[in-house]
Motif scaffolding. Sequence first.
Motif, PDB file in Angstrom:
ATOM      1  N   GLU A  45     -40.094   0.215 -11.931  1.00  0.00           N
ATOM      2  CA  GLU A  45     -38.960  -0.150 -12.787  1.00  0.00           C
ATOM      3  C   GLU A  45     -39.335  -0.076 -14.266  1.00  0.00           C
ATOM      4  OE1 GLU A  45     -35.552  -1.799 -11.835  1.00  0.00           O
ATOM      5  OE2 GLU A  45     -36.124  -0.175 -10.475  1.00  0.00           O
ATOM      6  N   LEU A  46     -40.487  -0.659 -14.612  1.00  0.00           N
ATOM      7  CA  LEU A  46     -40.906  -0.673 -16.016  1.00  0.00           C
ATOM      8  C   LEU A  46     -41.268   0.734 -16.497  1.00  0.00           C
ATOM      9  CD1 LEU A  46     -41.584  -2.039 -18.645  1.00  0.00           C
ATOM     10  CD2 LEU A  46     -43.747  -2.841 -17.663  1.00  0.00           C
ATOM     11  N   ALA A  47     -41.985   1.489 -15.670  1.00  0.00           N
ATOM     12  CA  ALA A  47     -42.358   2.851 -16.063  1.00  0.00           C
ATOM     13  C   ALA A  47     -41.121   3.723 -16.253  1.00  0.00           C
ATOM     14  CB  ALA A  47     -43.293   3.457 -15.018  1.00  0.00           C
ATOM     15  N   ARG A  48     -40.150   3.601 -15.362  1.00  0.00           N
ATOM     16  CA  ARG A  48     -38.916   4.398 -15.486  1.00  0.00           C
ATOM     17  C   ARG A  48     -38.102   3.982 -16.701  1.00  0.00           C
ATOM     18  NH1 ARG A  48     -39.220   4.625  -9.737  1.00  0.00           N
ATOM     19  NH2 ARG A  48     -38.342   2.513  -9.570  1.00  0.00           N
ATOM     20  N   ALA A  49     -38.107   2.674 -17.007  1.00  0.00           N
ATOM     21  CA  ALA A  49     -37.373   2.194 -18.186  1.00  0.00           C
ATOM     22  C   ALA A  49     -37.979   2.789 -19.462  1.00  0.00           C
ATOM     23  CB  ALA A  49     -37.401   0.670 -18.235  1.00  0.00           C
ATOM     24  N   LEU A  50     -39.300   2.812 -19.542  1.00  0.00           N
ATOM     25  CA  LEU A  50     -39.961   3.394 -20.718  1.00  0.00           C
ATOM     26  C   LEU A  50     -39.672   4.896 -20.813  1.00  0.00           C
ATOM     27  CD1 LEU A  50     -43.438   1.589 -20.532  1.00  0.00           C
ATOM     28  CD2 LEU A  50     -41.578   1.107 -22.131  1.00  0.00           C
ATOM     29  N   LYS A  51     -39.663   5.573 -19.672  1.00  0.00           N
ATOM     30  CA  LYS A  51     -39.383   7.011 -19.664  1.00  0.00           C
ATOM     31  C   LYS A  51     -37.964   7.289 -20.152  1.00  0.00           C
ATOM     32  CE  LYS A  51     -39.066  11.039 -16.632  1.00  0.00           C
ATOM     33  NZ  LYS A  51     -39.192  11.571 -15.245  1.00  0.00           N
ATOM     34  N   THR A  52     -37.013   6.481 -19.719  1.00  0.00           N
ATOM     35  CA  THR A  52     -35.615   6.676 -20.107  1.00  0.00           C
ATOM     36  C   THR A  52     -35.400   6.369 -21.586  1.00  0.00           C
ATOM     37  OG1 THR A  52     -34.869   6.121 -17.871  1.00  0.00           O
ATOM     38  CG2 THR A  52     -33.237   5.943 -19.644  1.00  0.00           C
ATOM     39  N   GLN A  53     -35.975   5.264 -22.053  1.00  0.00           N
ATOM     40  CA  GLN A  53     -35.765   4.825 -23.432  1.00  0.00           C
ATOM     41  C   GLN A  53     -36.549   5.651 -24.441  1.00  0.00           C
ATOM     42  OE1 GLN A  53     -36.879   0.697 -23.086  1.00  0.00           O
ATOM     43  NE2 GLN A  53     -35.243   0.264 -21.606  1.00  0.00           N
ATOM     44  N   GLN A  54     -37.704   6.194 -24.019  1.00  0.00           N
ATOM     45  CA  GLN A  54     -38.556   6.955 -24.937  1.00  0.00           C
ATOM     46  C   GLN A  54     -39.064   8.245 -24.272  1.00  0.00           C
ATOM     47  OE1 GLN A  54     -40.962   3.122 -25.884  1.00  0.00           O
ATOM     48  NE2 GLN A  54     -41.196   4.399 -27.709  1.00  0.00           N
ATOM     49  N   PRO A  55     -38.192   9.229 -24.140  1.00  0.00           N
ATOM     50  CA  PRO A  55     -38.614  10.487 -23.487  1.00  0.00           C
ATOM     51  C   PRO A  55     -39.778  11.175 -24.202  1.00  0.00           C
ATOM     52  CG  PRO A  55     -36.465  10.706 -24.560  1.00  0.00           C
ATOM     53  CD  PRO A  55     -36.788   9.264 -24.546  1.00  0.00           C
ATOM     54  N   GLU A  56     -39.956  10.844 -25.503  1.00  0.00           N
ATOM     55  CA  GLU A  56     -41.036  11.477 -26.257  1.00  0.00           C
ATOM     56  C   GLU A  56     -42.421  11.051 -25.769  1.00  0.00           C
ATOM     57  OE1 GLU A  56     -39.962   7.644 -28.476  1.00  0.00           O
ATOM     58  OE2 GLU A  56     -38.916   9.252 -27.398  1.00  0.00           O
ATOM     59  N   LEU A  57     -42.507  10.005 -24.943  1.00  0.00           N
ATOM     60  CA  LEU A  57     -43.800   9.563 -24.417  1.00  0.00           C
ATOM     61  C   LEU A  57     -44.362  10.533 -23.384  1.00  0.00           C
ATOM     62  CD1 LEU A  57     -43.060   5.738 -23.933  1.00  0.00           C
ATOM     63  CD2 LEU A  57     -44.413   6.792 -25.756  1.00  0.00           C
ATOM     64  N   GLY A  58     -43.520  11.386 -22.848  1.00  0.00           N
ATOM     65  CA  GLY A  58     -43.976  12.376 -21.874  1.00  0.00           C
ATOM     66  C   GLY A  58     -44.352  11.796 -20.532  1.00  0.00           C
ATOM     67  N   ILE A  59     -43.718  10.694 -20.144  1.00  0.00           N
ATOM     68  CA  ILE A  59     -43.999  10.082 -18.838  1.00  0.00           C
ATOM     69  C   ILE A  59     -43.444  10.985 -17.737  1.00  0.00           C
ATOM     70  CG2 ILE A  59     -43.606   8.080 -17.344  1.00  0.00           C
ATOM     71  CD1 ILE A  59     -43.289   6.393 -19.875  1.00  0.00           C
ATOM     72  N   TYR A 164     -37.814 -11.656 -16.413  1.00  0.00           N
ATOM     73  CA  TYR A 164     -38.565 -10.397 -16.536  1.00  0.00           C
ATOM     74  C   TYR A 164     -37.640  -9.207 -16.766  1.00  0.00           C
ATOM     75  CZ  TYR A 164     -37.339  -9.223 -11.672  1.00  0.00           C
ATOM     76  OH  TYR A 164     -36.670  -8.904 -10.522  1.00  0.00           O
ATOM     77  N   ARG A 165     -36.380  -9.327 -16.357  1.00  0.00           N
ATOM     78  CA  ARG A 165     -35.442  -8.218 -16.561  1.00  0.00           C
ATOM     79  C   ARG A 165     -35.215  -7.959 -18.040  1.00  0.00           C
ATOM     80  NH1 ARG A 165     -33.637 -11.293 -12.400  1.00  0.00           N
ATOM     81  NH2 ARG A 165     -33.435 -10.291 -10.347  1.00  0.00           N
ATOM     82  N   ARG A 166     -35.158  -9.027 -18.828  1.00  0.00           N
ATOM     83  CA  ARG A 166     -35.001  -8.855 -20.270  1.00  0.00           C
ATOM     84  C   ARG A 166     -36.221  -8.186 -20.876  1.00  0.00           C
ATOM     85  NH1 ARG A 166     -30.909 -11.100 -23.125  1.00  0.00           N
ATOM     86  NH2 ARG A 166     -32.193 -11.058 -25.002  1.00  0.00           N
ATOM     87  N   PHE A 167     -37.413  -8.556 -20.367  1.00  0.00           N
ATOM     88  CA  PHE A 167     -38.624  -7.917 -20.880  1.00  0.00           C
ATOM     89  C   PHE A 167     -38.576  -6.416 -20.615  1.00  0.00           C
ATOM     90  CE2 PHE A 167     -42.818  -6.115 -20.494  1.00  0.00           C
ATOM     91  CZ  PHE A 167     -43.479  -6.605 -21.610  1.00  0.00           C
ATOM     92  N   ILE A 168     -38.246  -6.026 -19.383  1.00  0.00           N
ATOM     93  CA  ILE A 168     -38.187  -4.606 -19.045  1.00  0.00           C
ATOM     94  C   ILE A 168     -37.161  -3.884 -19.909  1.00  0.00           C
ATOM     95  CG2 ILE A 168     -37.548  -2.970 -17.216  1.00  0.00           C
ATOM     96  CD1 ILE A 168     -38.838  -4.872 -15.201  1.00  0.00           C
ATOM     97  N   HIS A 169     -36.030  -4.537 -20.146  1.00  0.00           N
ATOM     98  CA  HIS A 169     -34.957  -3.920 -20.941  1.00  0.00           C
ATOM     99  C   HIS A 169     -35.395  -3.694 -22.388  1.00  0.00           C
ATOM    100  CE1 HIS A 169     -30.889  -2.917 -22.203  1.00  0.00           C
ATOM    101  NE2 HIS A 169     -31.010  -3.796 -23.190  1.00  0.00           N
ATOM    102  N   PHE A 170     -36.153  -4.630 -22.944  1.00  0.00           N
ATOM    103  CA  PHE A 170     -36.527  -4.560 -24.360  1.00  0.00           C
ATOM    104  C   PHE A 170     -37.954  -4.041 -24.605  1.00  0.00           C
ATOM    105  CE2 PHE A 170     -33.023  -7.690 -24.652  1.00  0.00           C
ATOM    106  CZ  PHE A 170     -32.280  -7.070 -25.646  1.00  0.00           C
ATOM    107  N   ALA A 171     -38.660  -3.665 -23.535  1.00  0.00           N
ATOM    108  CA  ALA A 171     -40.025  -3.146 -23.710  1.00  0.00           C
ATOM    109  C   ALA A 171     -39.990  -1.794 -24.429  1.00  0.00           C
ATOM    110  CB  ALA A 171     -40.710  -3.003 -22.355  1.00  0.00           C
ATOM    111  N   ARG A 172     -40.948  -1.595 -25.322  1.00  0.00           N
ATOM    112  CA  ARG A 172     -41.013  -0.348 -26.083  1.00  0.00           C
ATOM    113  C   ARG A 172     -42.467  -0.053 -26.441  1.00  0.00           C
ATOM    114  NH1 ARG A 172     -37.635   2.968 -28.679  1.00  0.00           N
ATOM    115  NH2 ARG A 172     -38.413   4.103 -30.505  1.00  0.00           N
ATOM    116  N   VAL A 173     -42.841   1.225 -26.394  1.00  0.00           N
ATOM    117  CA  VAL A 173     -44.197   1.626 -26.731  1.00  0.00           C
ATOM    118  C   VAL A 173     -44.280   1.962 -28.218  1.00  0.00           C
ATOM    119  CG1 VAL A 173     -46.017   3.344 -26.360  1.00  0.00           C
ATOM    120  CG2 VAL A 173     -44.700   2.474 -24.408  1.00  0.00           C
TER     121      VAL A 173
END
Length: 422
Positions: A45-59, A164-173
Motif C-alpha cells: 500500500e505504501l509503496a504503491r502510494a509513493l509510486k502514484t504520488q511521485q512517478p519521478e521516483l521510478g518505483i 496509519y491511513r493518513r500517514f500513507i496518504h501524506f507520505a512523500r519522498v
Amino acid sequence: IKIIDTPQFQRLRFIKQLGGAYFVYPGASHNRFEHSIGVAHLAGELARALKTQQPELGITDEDILCVQIAGLCHDLGHGPFSHLYDGMFIKKQRPGFKWKVNKGVEDMMDPEKKETPWPYKGRGKEKSFLYEIVSNKRNGIDVDKFDYFARDCHHLGIKNNFDYRRFIHFARVCEVKGEKQICVRDKEADNIYNMFHTRYYLHKRAYQHKVTKIIEAMMTDALVKANKHINFEGSKGKYTLSEAIDDMEAYTKLTDLVSEQNPSSSSNELKEAGQILKRIISRDLYRFLGEIPTKTPEMFDSLLPQNSLVNIKSNFWLTFVIQVFVLDYGMKNENPVDHIHFYSKGKPDEAFKLPKEEVSRLLPTNFSEKIIRFYCKKTDETSLKAANDHFDRWYKNYQKVTNRSKNYFHLLIYRFFSTSID
C-alpha cells in the motif's frame, strides 16, 4: 502465495504474536502468521502510494513486489512465544551468546552518518527510501508497527489513536543530505506523536504488564529445565531447544507447541518443568511484591540476573525474581520525532525538522523510564508475608538513599539480595 505455502512460513501459525500476554488478555490469540501477511499488504500500500504520488521516483512493479516480500518474511526468525525465546530464554540458557532474531545488514548501518557505506543489496542509494517501509532504522516509522498497533489493539481491546491511513496518504519522498527519505506532512506531527505514545501505552498496558512478564518468567524457567531433554532433528543430528539456533533445519521446527515434542527422558527436571506449567494453568503464579520507577536508569544496568550479583547468595534465586525493563518511545532517551523530516504544503520538496515546541507545549519532555520489579516464587502464606516484609523494609531504605551515590545504591541492592527471608 508460493512463499506463504511453505512449511517455514506456515510455522508462524503456531507462534503467538504476544507470547505470554495471551494468558492475561484471552483475546490476544493472534499469531505471527496473520501479522506477517498484514505487513506485506501495508508495505504494498505504501509503496504503491509513493509510486502514484511521485512517478519521478521510478518505483517499478518489481520494487513493490520485493518490498511486499520483505514484509512477508520479516518475522520468519521468531522462536517459540515470540520475544520470550530470544529475549529471555536464550539470554538465560546461553549467557553472553550474541544472537538476534532479525539480524541483518540493517544493523550495520547508521543512517545519520553520511560516511557509512551503503550496506544493502538489491537497490542502490537512489532508492534508499524503499528500505524505510518495512523496518525503518532511522526513526521507527514503518508498516510493521502500523500492522501490529492496529492488530494488537483490536485483540487486546485497547484504543489505537494512530491513523496509519493518513500517514500513507501524506507520505512523500524528499532528498535529505543527498539521500532520499520518506518524509511526513507538517500537519501530521500530532498523529506521529500519537503513534509513539501508542507504542509506549501498549508496552505499559500489555507487553510489560506485571502478570504477563511473570508468566513469561515462569515459562522461561520451565523451558530452561526442559531444555536438554527436548530434541529437534537438524541437518547434523539432534539439537536441544537452545542449540536449535545453530542449525536452520532444527530451528524451523520450533513453535509454541514445544510440549508436543517427544522428550528424551523422564527426568526430575522435566517433571519440575511440568509442575511450573501446571502452576501457570492453575494461576498459582509467582507473586508480585512491588516495583520501583527510577529517575536514574543507569543504576539498574548491572542488576540483571547474568550480573555477578547472582553469586552473592545462590538460594536467593530460588525465592525471588527481579525484572528490569524500559518503557520508551522506541529510541531509548531520545525523541524519535527529532529523527523525522517533514515537508509543507507550499514547499513539498523541501525537507525540514520540526521542533517539539512548534507542535505543542503539552508534549512529553522525557521519553524513557526504567522500572525494577520484584516477585516471590513461593506462594504459601508464611513465605509471602516474610517476602513482603523484606521488600517493605528494603524499599524504605531505598527511598532514603535515592539521592546518594551509585555505589551506595548498589550496596543497598547487595543487602536485598544477601538477606534471607527465612
